[in-house]
Design an enzyme around this catalytic site. Structure first.
Site, PDB file in Angstrom:
ATOM      1  N   CYS A   1      59.999 -54.907   4.531  1.00  0.00           N
ATOM      2  CA  CYS A   1      59.968 -55.164   3.096  1.00  0.00           C
ATOM      3  C   CYS A   1      61.251 -54.662   2.445  1.00  0.00           C
ATOM      4  CB  CYS A   1      58.750 -54.481   2.470  1.00  0.00           C
ATOM      5  SG  CYS A   1      58.584 -54.835   0.718  1.00  0.00           S
TER       6      CYS A   1
ATOM      7  N   CYS B   1      59.744 -48.334  -2.081  1.00  0.00           N
ATOM      8  CA  CYS B   1      58.590 -47.490  -2.451  1.00  0.00           C
ATOM      9  C   CYS B   1      58.541 -46.277  -1.499  1.00  0.00           C
ATOM     10  CB  CYS B   1      57.302 -48.302  -2.362  1.00  0.00           C
ATOM     11  SG  CYS B   1      57.423 -49.902  -3.208  1.00  0.00           S
TER      12      CYS B   1
ATOM     13  N   CYS C   1      55.914 -45.768   1.344  1.00  0.00           N
ATOM     14  CA  CYS C   1      55.443 -46.910   2.143  1.00  0.00           C
ATOM     15  C   CYS C   1      56.123 -47.064   3.498  1.00  0.00           C
ATOM     16  CB  CYS C   1      55.593 -48.201   1.340  1.00  0.00           C
ATOM     17  SG  CYS C   1      54.836 -49.596   2.200  1.00  0.00           S
TER      18      CYS C   1
ATOM     19  N   CYS D   1      40.288 -58.119   1.888  1.00  0.00           N
ATOM     20  CA  CYS D   1      41.552 -57.955   1.143  1.00  0.00           C
ATOM     21  C   CYS D   1      42.732 -58.155   2.079  1.00  0.00           C
ATOM     22  CB  CYS D   1      41.648 -56.553   0.565  1.00  0.00           C
ATOM     23  SG  CYS D   1      40.220 -56.067  -0.389  1.00  0.00           S
TER      24      CYS D   1
ATOM     25  N   CYS E   1      40.382 -60.985  -1.889  1.00  0.00           N
ATOM     26  CA  CYS E   1      41.386 -60.242  -2.654  1.00  0.00           C
ATOM     27  C   CYS E   1      42.696 -60.369  -1.896  1.00  0.00           C
ATOM     28  CB  CYS E   1      40.979 -58.769  -2.750  1.00  0.00           C
ATOM     29  SG  CYS E   1      42.188 -57.747  -3.634  1.00  0.00           S
TER      30      CYS E   1
ATOM     31  N   CYS F   1      42.477 -55.885  -9.661  1.00  0.00           N
ATOM     32  CA  CYS F   1      42.275 -54.667  -8.881  1.00  0.00           C
ATOM     33  C   CYS F   1      43.556 -53.853  -9.057  1.00  0.00           C
ATOM     34  CB  CYS F   1      42.060 -55.034  -7.409  1.00  0.00           C
ATOM     35  SG  CYS F   1      42.038 -53.587  -6.312  1.00  0.00           S
TER      36      CYS F   1
ATOM     37  N   ARG G   1      37.425 -47.188  -6.506  1.00  0.00           N
ATOM     38  CA  ARG G   1      37.447 -47.168  -5.029  1.00  0.00           C
ATOM     39  C   ARG G   1      38.129 -45.908  -4.488  1.00  0.00           C
ATOM     40  NH1 ARG G   1      39.883 -51.939  -3.662  1.00  0.00           N
ATOM     41  NH2 ARG G   1      37.872 -52.884  -4.085  1.00  0.00           N
TER      42      ARG G   1
HETATM   43  N1  SAM Z   1      53.865 -55.331  -1.178  1.00  0.00           N
HETATM   44  C1  SAM Z   1      52.865 -55.473  -2.153  1.00  0.00           C
HETATM   45  C2  SAM Z   1      53.006 -54.479  -3.307  1.00  0.00           C
HETATM   46  O1  SAM Z   1      53.634 -53.445  -3.123  1.00  0.00           O
HETATM   47  O2  SAM Z   1      52.481 -54.776  -4.371  1.00  0.00           O
HETATM   48  C3  SAM Z   1      51.459 -55.378  -1.601  1.00  0.00           C
HETATM   49  C4  SAM Z   1      51.153 -54.384  -0.492  1.00  0.00           C
HETATM   50  S1  SAM Z   1      51.372 -52.646  -0.890  1.00  0.00           S
HETATM   51  C5  SAM Z   1      51.296 -51.915   0.707  1.00  0.00           C
HETATM   52  C6  SAM Z   1      49.855 -52.260  -1.721  1.00  0.00           C
HETATM   53  C7  SAM Z   1      49.651 -50.846  -2.187  1.00  0.00           C
HETATM   54  O3  SAM Z   1      49.333 -49.998  -1.100  1.00  0.00           O
HETATM   55  C8  SAM Z   1      50.794 -50.135  -2.866  1.00  0.00           C
HETATM   56  O4  SAM Z   1      50.987 -50.509  -4.189  1.00  0.00           O
HETATM   57  C9  SAM Z   1      50.329 -48.690  -2.786  1.00  0.00           C
HETATM   58  O5  SAM Z   1      49.577 -48.364  -3.932  1.00  0.00           O
HETATM   59  C10 SAM Z   1      49.442 -48.669  -1.534  1.00  0.00           C
HETATM   60  N2  SAM Z   1      50.068 -47.847  -0.467  1.00  0.00           N
HETATM   61  C11 SAM Z   1      51.093 -48.201   0.331  1.00  0.00           C
HETATM   62  N3  SAM Z   1      51.430 -47.208   1.173  1.00  0.00           N
HETATM   63  C12 SAM Z   1      50.594 -46.173   0.896  1.00  0.00           C
HETATM   64  C13 SAM Z   1      50.453 -44.855   1.419  1.00  0.00           C
HETATM   65  N4  SAM Z   1      51.264 -44.396   2.366  1.00  0.00           N
HETATM   66  N5  SAM Z   1      49.484 -44.073   0.908  1.00  0.00           N
HETATM   67  C14 SAM Z   1      48.669 -44.534  -0.075  1.00  0.00           C
HETATM   68  N6  SAM Z   1      48.765 -45.775  -0.604  1.00  0.00           N
HETATM   69  C15 SAM Z   1      49.715 -46.587  -0.139  1.00  0.00           C
HETATM   70 FE1  SF4 Z   2      57.019 -53.305   0.112  1.00  0.00          FE
HETATM   71 FE2  SF4 Z   2      55.438 -51.268   0.699  1.00  0.00          FE
HETATM   72 FE3  SF4 Z   2      56.599 -51.366  -1.677  1.00  0.00          FE
HETATM   73 FE4  SF4 Z   2      54.641 -53.134  -1.083  1.00  0.00          FE
HETATM   74  S1  SF4 Z   2      54.433 -50.935  -1.273  1.00  0.00           S
HETATM   75  S2  SF4 Z   2      56.619 -53.569  -2.064  1.00  0.00           S
HETATM   76  S3  SF4 Z   2      55.029 -53.388   1.115  1.00  0.00           S
HETATM   77  S4  SF4 Z   2      57.657 -51.172   0.307  1.00  0.00           S
END
Ligand code: SAM
Ligand code: SF4
Ligand code: DTB
Length: 329
Positions: A64, A68, A71, A108, A139, A199, A271
């Site tokens: 990606c 973030c 992530c 989801c 979802c 959500c 949740r």
């Molecule tokens: N890429 C898209 C986005 O960021 O909107 C969708 C997938 S992203 C993985 C969805 C959500 O997963 C993120 O917004 C975050 O809130 C949650 N998430 C990701 N990594 C996480 C982690 N290590 N611990 C807790 N929540 C996490």
């Molecule tokens: Fe990409 Fe992870 Fe951020 Fe979603 S949360 S935009 S998968 S880096």
């Protein structure tokens, strides 16, 4: 024999005008008073012994472009993850069938995109239609959407779109720099305007302050319509990500966050989301007492581990909790 508790029928009107000092005061209430208040509110709208279960599948993993800090799927961090292209529809439907057999009522599908391409949406719509045909709620979480893409998902029959605010607007730039808080609010507004259920929640345990947690909850509660589902994630610390090594949050502070979410958004499914693997059964029981009434169920979240389904079934048995399928009250 279990006896169905009588719901307490005092339905106060939902509020959308909460103030920061009120939310901060709730977070700081004596713990027992806070849990009593949350449980009382919870019983107005929900059966306290029923928990909705959703299963997650990563339909496109890793690589990606975003940064973030929590992530493991960001291409910028070395998190020991195997990237995978968008899955074929039949493989997704097989996973959905398994999730249904395990008892999940909602499926989801998550993709590691900043935003999808139009041709990706076509395949995701096929997935949505296939999962709906199995009799499950659908979802997806795909990142930022355009109007056209949102409409295509709505026309395809999508029930829920997950898009999290993640944290307060103030703390946001410490966590993500590649898209703005406003970008997120814009996508959420598109989804709401298209008539798709929202959500939306966030992550705690990222080094934020109590005020940041209050501001995140306030942002959700001030929406003209509360999100139908509010995932509260505890940060899953993944090696290689910038947030790995963050000081962990007091578990009771997490329970308080759940309780305040319940009080502010009485009609929403709150949740207990990521992070359960590191929580004791007793802590999860407290989260349910605080008003959480939904979980992610299945051995995996997107890329990290979740409690085994057998363990969750045993926990539900010990608590006298039933898996429920009912969606928005
Ligand atoms: N890429 C898209 C986005 O960021 O909107 C969708 C997938 S992203 C993985 C969805 C959500 O997963 C993120 O917004 C975050 O809130 C949650 N998430 C990701 N990594 C996480 C982690 N290590 N611990 C807790 N929540 C996490
Ligand atoms: Fe990409 Fe992870 Fe951020 Fe979603 S949360 S935009 S998968 S880096
Ligand atoms: C949400 O709020 N939490 C889920 C779901 N929505 C998409 C994701 C949790 C991801 C945890 C880290 C992982 O497994 O990659």
């Amino acid at each position: 024999m279990s006896v169905m508790p009588e719901p307490i029928q005092i339905k106060a009107p939902l509020r959308h005008d909460w103030q920061l000092d009120e939310v901060e005061a709730l977070l700081l209430m004596p713990f027992n008073d806070l849990l009593f208040k949350a449980q009382t509110v919870h019983r107005v709208y929900f059966d306290p012994n029923e928990i909705q279960v959703s299963s997650l599948l990563s339909i496109k993993t890793g690589s990606c472009s975003e940064d973030c800090g929590y992530c493991p799927q960001s291409a910028r961090y070395d998190s020991d993850l195997n990237p995978e292209a968008l899955m074929p529809v039949d493989a997704v439907l097989k996973a959905a069938q398994q999730a249904k057999a395990e008892g999940a009522s909602r499926f989801c599908m998550g993709a590691a995109w900043r935003s999808p391409k139009d041709r990706d949406i076509e395949r995701v719509v096929e997935m949505v239609q296939g999962v709906k045909a199995l009799g499950m709620e659908t979802c997806v979480t795909l990142g930022m959407l355009t109007d056209k893409q949102t409409q295509a998902l709505k026309d395809g029959g999508l029930d829920y779109y997950n898009h999290n605010l993640d944290t307060s607007e103030d703390y946001y730039s410490e966590i993500i720099t590649t898209r703005t808080y406003q970008d997120r609010l814009d996508t959420l507004e598109r989804v709401r305007d298209a008539g798709i259920n929202v959500c939306c929640g966030g992550i705690v345990g990222m080094g934020e302050t109590e005020t940041d947690r209050a501001k995140l909850l306030l942002q959700l509660a001030k929406m003209p319509k509360h999100p139908e589902s509010v995932p509260i994630n505890m940060l899953v610390q993944v090696e290689g990500t910038p947030l790995h090594g963050t000081e962990s949050l007091d578990p009771l502070t997490f329970v308080r966050t759940i309780a305040v979410a319940r009080i502010l958004m009485p009609q929403s499914r709150v949740r207990l989301s990521a992070g359960r693997k590191a929580m004791s059964d007793e802590m999860q029981a407290l989260c349910f007492l605080a008003g959480a009434n939904s979980i992610f169920y299945g051995d995996k979240l997107l890329t990290t581990d979740n409690p085994m389904t057998n363990h969750d079934k045993q926990l539900f048995d010990r608590l006298g909790v039933r898996m429920g399928g009912s969606s928005y009250a």
